[in-house]
Design a protein around this motif. Structure first.
Motif, PDB file in Angstrom:
ATOM      1  N   THR A 149       1.229   4.029  -2.999  1.00 47.11           N
ATOM      2  CA  THR A 149       1.008   5.442  -2.685  1.00 47.11           C
ATOM      3  C   THR A 149       2.199   6.277  -3.137  1.00 47.11           C
ATOM      4  O   THR A 149       2.026   7.335  -3.751  1.00 47.11           O
ATOM      5  CB  THR A 149       0.768   5.626  -1.171  1.00 47.11           C
ATOM      6  OG1 THR A 149      -0.434   4.936  -0.820  1.00 47.11           O
ATOM      7  CG2 THR A 149       0.638   7.086  -0.800  1.00 47.11           C
ATOM      8  N   GLU A 170      -2.028  -3.764  -7.730  1.00 45.55           N
ATOM      9  CA  GLU A 170      -1.483  -4.548  -6.622  1.00 45.55           C
ATOM     10  C   GLU A 170      -1.032  -5.924  -7.108  1.00 45.55           C
ATOM     11  O   GLU A 170       0.038  -6.409  -6.732  1.00 45.55           O
ATOM     12  CB  GLU A 170      -2.557  -4.677  -5.545  1.00 45.55           C
ATOM     13  CG  GLU A 170      -2.081  -5.266  -4.250  1.00 45.55           C
ATOM     14  CD  GLU A 170      -3.188  -5.252  -3.207  1.00 45.55           C
ATOM     15  OE1 GLU A 170      -4.311  -5.693  -3.527  1.00 45.55           O
ATOM     16  OE2 GLU A 170      -2.929  -4.812  -2.081  1.00 45.55           O
ATOM     17  N   PHE A 207      -7.191  -0.726  -8.760  1.00 49.40           N
ATOM     18  CA  PHE A 207      -6.289  -0.827  -7.615  1.00 49.40           C
ATOM     19  C   PHE A 207      -5.795  -2.258  -7.468  1.00 49.40           C
ATOM     20  O   PHE A 207      -4.593  -2.511  -7.305  1.00 49.40           O
ATOM     21  CB  PHE A 207      -6.988  -0.370  -6.335  1.00 49.40           C
ATOM     22  CG  PHE A 207      -6.154  -0.579  -5.100  1.00 49.40           C
ATOM     23  CD1 PHE A 207      -5.164   0.324  -4.767  1.00 49.40           C
ATOM     24  CD2 PHE A 207      -6.346  -1.686  -4.295  1.00 49.40           C
ATOM     25  CE1 PHE A 207      -4.377   0.139  -3.642  1.00 49.40           C
ATOM     26  CE2 PHE A 207      -5.570  -1.891  -3.170  1.00 49.40           C
ATOM     27  CZ  PHE A 207      -4.589  -0.972  -2.840  1.00 49.40           C
ATOM     28  N   ASP A 244       0.832  -1.204   0.000  1.00 49.35           N
ATOM     29  CA  ASP A 244       0.000   0.000   0.000  1.00 49.35           C
ATOM     30  C   ASP A 244       0.867   1.255   0.000  1.00 49.35           C
ATOM     31  O   ASP A 244       0.604   2.212  -0.729  1.00 49.35           O
ATOM     32  CB  ASP A 244      -0.946   0.024   1.199  1.00 49.35           C
ATOM     33  CG  ASP A 244      -2.087  -0.967   1.075  1.00 49.35           C
ATOM     34  OD1 ASP A 244      -2.307  -1.487  -0.039  1.00 49.35           O
ATOM     35  OD2 ASP A 244      -2.751  -1.225   2.091  1.00 49.35           O
ATOM     36  N   TYR A 260      -8.825   4.182  -5.193  1.00 55.57           N
ATOM     37  CA  TYR A 260     -10.162   3.589  -5.312  1.00 55.57           C
ATOM     38  C   TYR A 260     -11.133   4.579  -5.948  1.00 55.57           C
ATOM     39  O   TYR A 260     -11.901   4.234  -6.839  1.00 55.57           O
ATOM     40  CB  TYR A 260     -10.701   3.205  -3.929  1.00 55.57           C
ATOM     41  CG  TYR A 260     -10.392   1.801  -3.489  1.00 55.57           C
ATOM     42  CD1 TYR A 260     -11.386   0.838  -3.477  1.00 55.57           C
ATOM     43  CD2 TYR A 260      -9.124   1.440  -3.067  1.00 55.57           C
ATOM     44  CE1 TYR A 260     -11.131  -0.452  -3.054  1.00 55.57           C
ATOM     45  CE2 TYR A 260      -8.851   0.152  -2.641  1.00 55.57           C
ATOM     46  CZ  TYR A 260      -9.857  -0.787  -2.640  1.00 55.57           C
ATOM     47  OH  TYR A 260      -9.598  -2.054  -2.219  1.00 55.57           O
ATOM     48  N   GLU A 273     -11.956  -0.021  -7.582  1.00 51.46           N
ATOM     49  CA  GLU A 273     -11.289  -1.121  -6.870  1.00 51.46           C
ATOM     50  C   GLU A 273     -10.551  -2.050  -7.818  1.00 51.46           C
ATOM     51  O   GLU A 273      -9.436  -2.498  -7.525  1.00 51.46           O
ATOM     52  CB  GLU A 273     -12.295  -1.920  -6.049  1.00 51.46           C
ATOM     53  CG  GLU A 273     -11.626  -3.059  -5.289  1.00 51.46           C
ATOM     54  CD  GLU A 273     -12.569  -3.859  -4.423  1.00 51.46           C
ATOM     55  OE1 GLU A 273     -12.088  -4.812  -3.802  1.00 51.46           O
ATOM     56  OE2 GLU A 273     -13.780  -3.554  -4.372  1.00 51.46           O
ATOM     57  N   ASP A 294      -3.132   8.116  -2.204  1.00 46.06           N
ATOM     58  CA  ASP A 294      -3.313   7.079  -1.194  1.00 46.06           C
ATOM     59  C   ASP A 294      -4.339   6.072  -1.691  1.00 46.06           C
ATOM     60  O   ASP A 294      -4.960   6.237  -2.748  1.00 46.06           O
ATOM     61  CB  ASP A 294      -3.677   7.662   0.173  1.00 46.06           C
ATOM     62  CG  ASP A 294      -5.014   8.383   0.195  1.00 46.06           C
ATOM     63  OD1 ASP A 294      -5.897   8.071  -0.629  1.00 46.06           O
ATOM     64  OD2 ASP A 294      -5.184   9.260   1.054  1.00 46.06           O
ATOM     65  N   THR A 295      -4.514   5.003  -0.920  1.00 38.79           N
ATOM     66  CA  THR A 295      -5.414   3.922  -1.327  1.00 38.79           C
ATOM     67  C   THR A 295      -6.829   4.424  -1.602  1.00 38.79           C
ATOM     68  O   THR A 295      -7.441   4.044  -2.603  1.00 38.79           O
ATOM     69  CB  THR A 295      -5.436   2.828  -0.241  1.00 38.79           C
ATOM     70  OG1 THR A 295      -4.094   2.376  -0.029  1.00 38.79           O
ATOM     71  CG2 THR A 295      -6.287   1.652  -0.650  1.00 38.79           C
TER      72      THR A 295
END
Length: 90
Positions: free
Chosen positions: A38, A61, A57, A34, A49, A54, A44-45
């Motif tokens: 970032t 990931e 993201f 995470d 989103y 999602e 940031d997460t």
């Protein structure tokens, strides 16, 4: 000998805190995905989103985890790739 540990779990399951402690104790590098996302995206997460959804993201990931697992697999430890990628990032 290089050592690699991947902590996989649900959000809020103290992976980050445990990861920092284990890395410190074993004197190995620590990377929080995470935090890495970032730092590399500047968001940031929650922002990732909001702006990309999602799925985007999770796709980012997944790519990061595959790259990390691939780097480990290149050292002869293919079992890490299966654990990280097959568990759908959790």
């Amino acid at each position: 000998m290089d050592r690699h540990i991947f902590l996989v779990g649900m959000p809020g399951s103290v992976k980050s805190a445990l990861g920092r402690r284990v890395a410190s104790k074993l004197q190995i590098p620590y990377l929080d995905t995470d935090v890495y996302l970032t730092e590399t995206t500047g968001m940031d997460t929650a922002q990732l989103y909001q702006y990309f959804g999602e799925q985007a993201f999770r796709d980012g990931e997944t790519r990061l985890l595959q790259n990390l697992a691939g780097a480990v697999a290149n050292t002869g430890r293919e079992d890490y790739r299966r654990v990280v990628v097959d568990c759908e990032n959790y």
